[in-house]
Design an enzyme around this catalytic site. Structure first.
Site, short mmCIF file in Angstrom:
data_model
loop_
_atom_site.label_atom_id
_atom_site.label_comp_id
_atom_site.label_asym_id
_atom_site.label_seq_id
_atom_site.Cartn_x
_atom_site.Cartn_y
_atom_site.Cartn_z
CB SER A 78 14.26 27.21 9.36
OG SER A 78 13.20 28.05 9.75
CE1 TYR A 97 17.29 27.97 14.19
CE2 TYR A 97 15.55 29.44 13.44
CZ TYR A 97 16.07 28.18 13.54
OH TYR A 97 15.39 27.13 12.99
CE LYS A 142 18.42 25.75 11.41
NZ LYS A 142 19.02 24.43 11.59
N GLY A 202 8.84 41.27 15.36
CA GLY A 202 9.49 40.34 14.44
C GLY A 202 8.55 39.29 13.86
N1 UFG Z 1 2.26 32.84 19.48
C1 UFG Z 1 1.39 33.35 20.43
N2 UFG Z 1 1.69 33.14 21.74
C2 UFG Z 1 2.79 32.46 22.16
C3 UFG Z 1 3.67 31.95 21.18
C4 UFG Z 1 3.38 32.18 19.85
O1 UFG Z 1 0.37 33.96 20.11
O2 UFG Z 1 3.00 32.33 23.37
C5 UFG Z 1 1.93 33.00 18.04
C6 UFG Z 1 2.98 33.78 17.24
O3 UFG Z 1 2.71 35.16 17.30
C7 UFG Z 1 2.80 33.17 15.86
C8 UFG Z 1 2.39 31.73 16.13
O4 UFG Z 1 1.89 31.73 17.47
O5 UFG Z 1 1.74 33.80 15.18
C9 UFG Z 1 3.52 30.73 16.04
O6 UFG Z 1 4.60 31.17 16.87
P1 UFG Z 1 5.82 30.20 17.26
O7 UFG Z 1 6.70 30.96 18.19
O8 UFG Z 1 5.30 28.88 17.68
O9 UFG Z 1 6.53 29.96 15.86
P2 UFG Z 1 7.15 31.02 14.85
O10 UFG Z 1 6.35 30.91 13.61
O11 UFG Z 1 7.34 32.36 15.42
O12 UFG Z 1 8.60 30.39 14.75
C10 UFG Z 1 8.92 29.60 13.71
C11 UFG Z 1 9.98 28.55 14.08
C12 UFG Z 1 11.34 29.18 14.19
C13 UFG Z 1 11.60 30.12 13.04
C14 UFG Z 1 10.53 31.17 13.04
C15 UFG Z 1 10.75 32.30 12.08
O13 UFG Z 1 9.66 27.91 15.29
O14 UFG Z 1 12.30 28.14 14.16
O15 UFG Z 1 9.32 30.48 12.73
O16 UFG Z 1 10.28 32.00 10.82
F1 UFG Z 1 12.80 30.73 13.13
#
Ligand code: UFG
Length: 333
Positions: free
Chosen positions: A125, A150, A154, A293
């Site tokens: 990831s 998590y 990785k 985070g």
């Molecule tokens: N977001 C929202 N509302 C939500 C969910 C997400 O505004 O309900 C935003 C987050 O703040 C972020 C973007 O949408 O800016 C993407 O968020 P996700 O939760 O979909 O994905 P992330 O980038 O946080 O997570 C990804 C991968 C994980 C990994 C993580 C950390 O899904 O496996 O990146 O790098 F661990």
């Protein structure tokens, strides 16, 4: 060529099984159904028009892993997806994440060594880059400080694989660092189905669009990005799946690491607007505080995968929004 796909009934695993079968590989699946459903197997068989063998085993039991290799005899490569993957849950239950993700992987590698199977593709990831102040992630940057157990599993597995390779150069190991996998197969038969209330953006959008959840919360609109909302590199899961086939076919011998992303950042608001436009649906959303985070912005430098694997994404954000919604609508039926 026979390939063992662990976690082959999960979101990315299932789409990869389809692409492997499309490319005429012989595929067997190991999946303990912890975060997947057995009915996905029938759907895969329907899409591919072939029977697929499933071992309903938990990889934490090494004797079971051994049994797969003993029974199958001629496995030539392993694509390892199986693992726990919920960032928030991993913060609450770190031991569960460390023991499951690490033990299943070392079991698999030990058994592969015993049966002299030396080709391994690991589902890593972009989270391994950690919070490093960069926006565009390139493989030469190295791993940073991870922000969840998590993510640490990785990074640790990547390190284990590097140590293994340096101890024995006959291994061929490919680390694939995914950005934000979303979308679904165009058949509408397989897609992402998280348990409970989704944590990730696209699954949450689906639940709001289908009326199962009322309002999407946008986590912050005061980031230093194009419109203040978080920016990520969303990659269609079918493109991602094809990246695994290309890695199998084109990765040079040795230990190699590739980003699998589109190379383009998309903001939360841009994603929402595209979803609304493509599917002609209005989404309820509100702006709330930042999620602890979260990084403001990052996306892939995907040039290495293009140069060495001859792979790049082909699908657009519009395709992603259309295919995700098509899958969700099918669930309603
Ligand atoms: N977001 C929202 N509302 C939500 C969910 C997400 O505004 O309900 C935003 C987050 O703040 C972020 C973007 O949408 O800016 C993407 O968020 P996700 O939760 O979909 O994905 P992330 O980038 O946080 O997570 C990804 C991968 C994980 C990994 C993580 C950390 O899904 O496996 O990146 O790098 F661990």
């Amino acid at each position: 060529m026979k390939i063992l796909v662990t976690g082959g009934l999960g979101f990315i695993g299932s789409h990869t099984v389809v692409e492997l079968l499309n490319s005429n590989y012989d595929v067997i699946i190991a999946d303990n159904l912890y975060n997947s459903k057995e009915e996905v197997l029938e759907k895969l068989e329907k899409i591919a028009g072939k029977k697929i063998k499933l071992y309903k085993y938990d990889l934490k039991d090494k004797s079971k892993v051994d049994k797969i290799f003993e029974t199958e005899k001629d496995i030539e490569a392993v694509i390892h997806f199986a693992g726990y993957k919920a960032v928030g849950e991993s913060v609450k239950k770190p031991l569960m994440y460390y023991s499951n993700n690490l033990i299943s992987t070392t079991n698999l590698l030990e058994v592969m060594q015993k049966y002299n199977v030396r080709k391994f593709i690991f589902s890593s990831s972009a989270t391994v880059y950690g919070d490093n102040g960069e926006i565009k992630y390139v493989e030469t940057m190295g791993r940073g400080e991870t922000t969840s157990p998590y993510g640490t599993t990785k990074a640790m597995i990547e390190k284990i694989l590097e140590d293994l390779y340096f101890s024995d150069n006959s291994w061929n190991i490919t680390l694939l660092r995914y950005f934000n996998p979303v979308g679904a197969h165009e058949s509408g038969l397989i897609g992402e189905e998280p348990n409970g209330i989704p944590n990730n953006l696209m699954p949450y959008v689906m639940k709001v669009a289908s009326g199962k959840l009322e309002t999407l919360s946008i986590f912050g609109n005061d980031y230093p990005t194009i419109d203040g909302t978080g920016v990520r590199d969303y990659i269609h899961v079918v493109d991602l799946a094809k990246g695994h086939v290309k890695a199998l076919q084109n990765a040079p011998d040795g230990l190699n690491t590739y980003n699998l992303g589109s190379g383009k950042g998309v903001s939360v608001l841009e994603l929402i607007t595209t979803f609304e436009k493509v599917n002609n649906i209005k989404l309820n959303y509100k702006i709330v505080d930042r999620r602890p985070g979260d990084l403001p912005e990052y996306f892939a430098d995907a040039t290495k995968a293009l140069k060495e694997l001859n792979w790049k994404t082909e699908k657009t954000i519009e395709d992603i929004c259309r295919d995700s919604w098509n899958y969700e609508k099918n669930l309603e039926k």
